[in-house]
Design a protein around this motif. Structure first.
Motif, short mmCIF file in Angstrom:
data_model
loop_
_atom_site.label_atom_id
_atom_site.label_comp_id
_atom_site.label_asym_id
_atom_site.label_seq_id
_atom_site.Cartn_x
_atom_site.Cartn_y
_atom_site.Cartn_z
N LEU A 238 -3.64 7.52 -10.65
CA LEU A 238 -3.48 7.28 -9.22
C LEU A 238 -4.69 6.53 -8.66
CD1 LEU A 238 -1.03 8.16 -7.74
CD2 LEU A 238 -2.28 10.09 -6.82
N ALA A 241 -4.58 2.99 -9.74
CA ALA A 241 -3.60 2.17 -9.02
C ALA A 241 -4.09 1.85 -7.61
CB ALA A 241 -2.27 2.91 -8.97
N GLU A 242 -4.69 2.85 -6.94
CA GLU A 242 -5.16 2.60 -5.57
C GLU A 242 -6.28 1.57 -5.57
OE1 GLU A 242 -3.77 3.31 -2.98
OE2 GLU A 242 -2.55 5.07 -3.35
N ARG A 244 -6.85 -0.74 -7.89
CA ARG A 244 -6.29 -2.05 -8.23
C ARG A 244 -5.62 -2.67 -7.02
NH1 ARG A 244 -4.61 0.04 -13.29
NH2 ARG A 244 -2.64 0.57 -12.32
N ARG A 245 -4.91 -1.80 -6.26
CA ARG A 245 -4.20 -2.34 -5.11
C ARG A 245 -5.16 -2.84 -4.05
NH1 ARG A 245 0.96 0.08 -2.07
NH2 ARG A 245 -0.25 0.97 -0.40
N ARG A 403 -6.81 5.16 2.01
CA ARG A 403 -5.94 5.57 0.92
C ARG A 403 -6.66 6.68 0.16
NH1 ARG A 403 -0.91 3.71 1.27
NH2 ARG A 403 -0.78 4.42 -0.90
#
Lengths: 409, 364
Positions: A238, A241-242, A244-245, A403
């Motif tokens: 998680l 992914a955060e 990378r985003r 986030r």
């Protein structure tokens, strides 16, 4: 339900099992039982087929056969075969793994009334405490075996013998459903894996439904059902992914620039096309070093963040700020080990985010690692994306403009 | 390799139904070669476009001034596919395409529009990607692009690798769908619609975290896709496992599993209908289904134990007692506990006495 007639006493055994453990009834009836003379065991494969030696089971009471069925269904429900491959169990370790898996099942089902023939493996036979996972029991067994073979040159792990001198759980080969080792002569068929998944979910739902009356379902099984129905998300994936985003959004703010003409200008004649340019984001990491944080966890997460950024090709851009109520000067580091965490008083992450925003060049992404017990700014900092890693089990929520990823070790 | 691997089978169905499909798998596991071999076996032209080294204008069309207007010229690969009238557009390395290129791909994937050119309907779109955690410079797929594709996990089992090395790689077989297979789509759409009535929250559930955004997620578009894939897999006689992979690939794992579980439940007989006509009862073949069916009937009787319903319940159990005495006995215990006043014991109760005695349950 073909071929079940051959096994004497199966119906009574399953009835006993479904009555004593009603929350596992779907699983007990979902498994196909095939009599197999001469095998000398009751084993189970990963397609929910059980093979039982009629000669062996004839000597058992319905309660004992029913208990073996329940025990084997639990191997399947807890996907011990698949998990054995995940741990990398070698063929010569299969027996050790099955003992660990047995302990995981038996530790709360034997107290709940499981009546297994022979002596079931319990955690105390492995010199371990109750309520652990098979992986944890196995780890202990593997280490014990290594030291044992180092000291004595012997192969076998010594286990605690019972009063009768019988070794716990040594009488049964549980089959590929328990250890993941393929057996010769196993024909294809049985339950396909996606149907097995559905069956597993159904049993988990039954367990949850029964658990509404307190005291009916063993705690370990309830934990299993919760995990099946709402799997715990891996915080590493998680966080990755955060991060990378956040980085992708910044570097995705691709814009056209006339500083460099497009390589396609050749075909467009007199029209000058702009080329795409992609910003490379600067990243800052703000670490909470107030007294309430544990250093080990912080170091672990920091190392994870650093690894992620290195994978994104951004490791050189990272600056780390240690922050409690005051902010230590930014350290530009190339490895998490170089970070010096100073501070240790009260907490104010707002100060840390302000300090990150004041850095030049200005970071486009800021990662805040905190336990959450901190005041936050009312709104997001201008032109900066914030990813918050909330460390620890009971961290309060992060503000909605950031986030957040919960890191629970 | 083709029949044993459900992912390969699912890929064939998706291509036959012309649903855009994306294969997720580690680098070097034969995704690209499988797709090229598949196109070769079908006799279709295959255009491979590596998305990560392209610019947005390669998919949105290159602006060219013609007279006093600007046209968006399609690249040569799009022209070739349009001239052939059919073929396979293979978008490789989708996850390493920068976000701007992913945005440009949105129209290509779903509407087959490349610049000013629209590719024929017979062109199938297939993509391949490495999971972001395996590709060093990977991005997660953007949620809008992910929502336009059916996601399949590409797994290789060691045995098929060994076979492939020794005997050459078998091409995935694309099933030929019979004429009029779309008629089945009405049926599968009906099933999806009935499910969404029960679980309206799953009609559209955009992912909340970044990690699941790059995979399939439920939206009206993906449910439509799932219905289409269900119809195609039904028409081509695909295995259940491939069908399950296609549905989960379209709408995501969570919603897909719930839908599949609901389909299984749909197969069970309706308790009220059975109680109205006990003789019509057929015991499901699989033990857990038989248990679910009988437990539902016993629960329906217990909820409203009139003498007629109670007697009908025993008749059903009598029918099941021969094939599955243990399953029926569990339901019999439920019925025995809710006996209405003044009703005589049914004859069927004696069928269960032996098994109950063996299990040590009769004394209590």
């Amino acid at each position: 339900m073909t071929g079940e007639r051959g096994l004497e006493g199966l119906a009574a055994a399953r009835l006993w099992a479904a009555t004593r453990f009603p929350y596992l009834a779907t699983g007990v009836f979902g498994a196909q039982v095939i009599p197999e003379a001469g095998s000398g065991t009751v084993s189970v494969d990963e397609s929910w087929r059980m093979r039982a030696d009629p000669e062996l089971t004839a000597a058992w009471t319905p309660a004992q056969l029913g208990s073996v069925l329940i025990h084997h269904v639990c191997h399947l429900l807890r996907t011990h075969g698949e998990r054995a491959q995940g741990v990398g169990v070698r063929p010569d370790e299969a027996r050790l793994w099955v003992r660990a898996a047995d302990a995981e099942i038996n530790d709360d089902l034997v107290p709940a009334g499981l009546d297994l023939p022979g002596r079931p493996v319990l955690p105390r036979d492995l010199r371990a405490e109750d309520g652990l996972l098979a992986e944890q029991y196995f780890d202990g067994l593997r280490r014990a075996r290594q030291t044992e073979s180092g000291r004595e040159g012997g192969e076998r792990i010594r286990s605690v013998p019972s009063e009768s001198g019988e070794t716990a759980g040594s009488w049964l080969d549980c089959g590929s459903g328990a250890d993941g080792m393929p057996r010769p002569g196993q024909e294809p068929g049985g339950l396909p894996s996606w149907q097995a998944d559905l069956l597993r979910r159904q049993v988990a739902q039954d367990v949850m439904a029964h658990a509404k009356q307190p005291g009916t379902v063993p705690a370990g099984l309830l934990r299993w059902a919760r995990e099946v129905l709402a799997p715990k998300v891996n915080w590493r994936a998680l966080l990755a992914a955060e991060l990378r985003r956040a980085v992708a959004e910044v570097s995705g703010a691709v814009d056209y620039s006339y500083r460099r003409p497009s390589r396609r200008s050749a075909v467009t004649g007199p029209v000058v096309l702009p080329a795409l340019r992609r910003p490379v984001p600067e990243v800052a990491v703000v670490c909470d070093t107030s007294g309430s944080m544990t250093d080990d966890l912080l170091a672990m997460v920091l190392a994870e963040v650093e690894g992620l950024l290195r994978a994104l090709g951004l490791a050189r851009q990272v600056r780390v700020l240690a922050c409690d109520t005051a902010v230590a000067p930014a350290q530009r580091v190339s490895s998490a080990r170089q970070v010096q965490l100073v501070g240790g008083g009260g907490t104010n992450m707002g100060a840390g985010i302000d300090a990150a925003a004041a850095l030049r060049p200005r970071p486009a992404v800021t990662v805040v690692l905190t336990d959450g017990y901190t005041p936050w700014p009312a709104g997001p900092p201008k032109g900066m994306r914030v990813v918050v890693g909330l460390l620890g089990d009971h961290a309060p929520d992060a503000p909605p403009w950031a986030r957040a990823v919960r890191v629970e070790p | 390799m083709s029949a044993s691997n459900p992912a390969v089978e699912a890929l064939g169905v998706a291509v036959a139904a012309r649903v855009p499909v994306l294969l997720w798998g580690a680098p070097g596991t034969g995704k690209t070669s499988a797709i090229r071999a598949m196109a070769g076996a079908m006799g279709l032209p295959c255009e491979t476009v590596i998305a990560s080294i392209r610019e947005p204008s390669d998919f949105a069309g290159l602006p060219i001034v013609v007279g006093d207007e600007v046209r968006f010229a399609p690249p040569a690969w799009a022209r070739r596919l349009a001239e052939a009238g059919q073929g396979l557009l293979f978008l490789d390395e989708l996850s390493t395409a920068p976000p701007a290129v992913q945005a440009a791909l949105l129209r290509v994937v779903l509407e087959r529009a490349v610049g000013d050119l629209t590719l024929p309907d017979a062109v199938a779109v297939v993509a391949a990607a490495n999971p972001p955690e395996q590709a060093a410079d990977g991005w997660d797929l953007s949620a809008p692009l992910a929502n336009r594709l059916c996601h399949l996990a590409w797994q290789t089992d060691p045995r098929s690798v060994a076979d492939g090395l020794a005997a050459g790689w078998a091409a995935p077989v694309v099933p030929v769908l019979p004429d009029g297979w779309q008629a089945e789509e009405i049926l599968s759409r009906g099933l999806v619609a009935a499910f969404l009535h029960v679980r309206p929250a799953l009609a559209c559930a955009p992912p909340s975290d970044a990690a699941s955004a790059g995979r399939g997620w439920p939206s009206p578009r993906t449910w439509e896709m799932a219905a289409r894939l269900m119809a195609a897999s039904g028409a081509s006689g695909t295995g259940d496992e491939a069908r399950s992979a296609l549905i989960r690939g379209a709408v995501g794992d969570g919603a897909g599993v719930e839908f599949l579980a609901w389909l299984v439940e749909m197969d069970l007989p309706d308790p009220e209908q059975v109680l109205a006509d006990p003789a019509s009862f057929r015991l499901p073949e699989r033990g857990d289904r038989a248990y679910a069916a009988l437990a539902a009937i016993a629960a329906a009787v217990a909820a409203d134990p009139t003498p007629e319903r109670w007697t009908a319940g025993w008749q059903v159990l009598g029918l099941a007692a021969d094939a599955a005495p243990d399953v029926a006995a569990v339901a019999a215990r439920v019925l025995a506990r809710c006996r209405p006043d003044g009703v005589a014991l049914p004859a069927e109760i004696h069928l269960f006495a032996p098994v109950l005695r063996d299990a040590g349950l009769l004394s209590s």
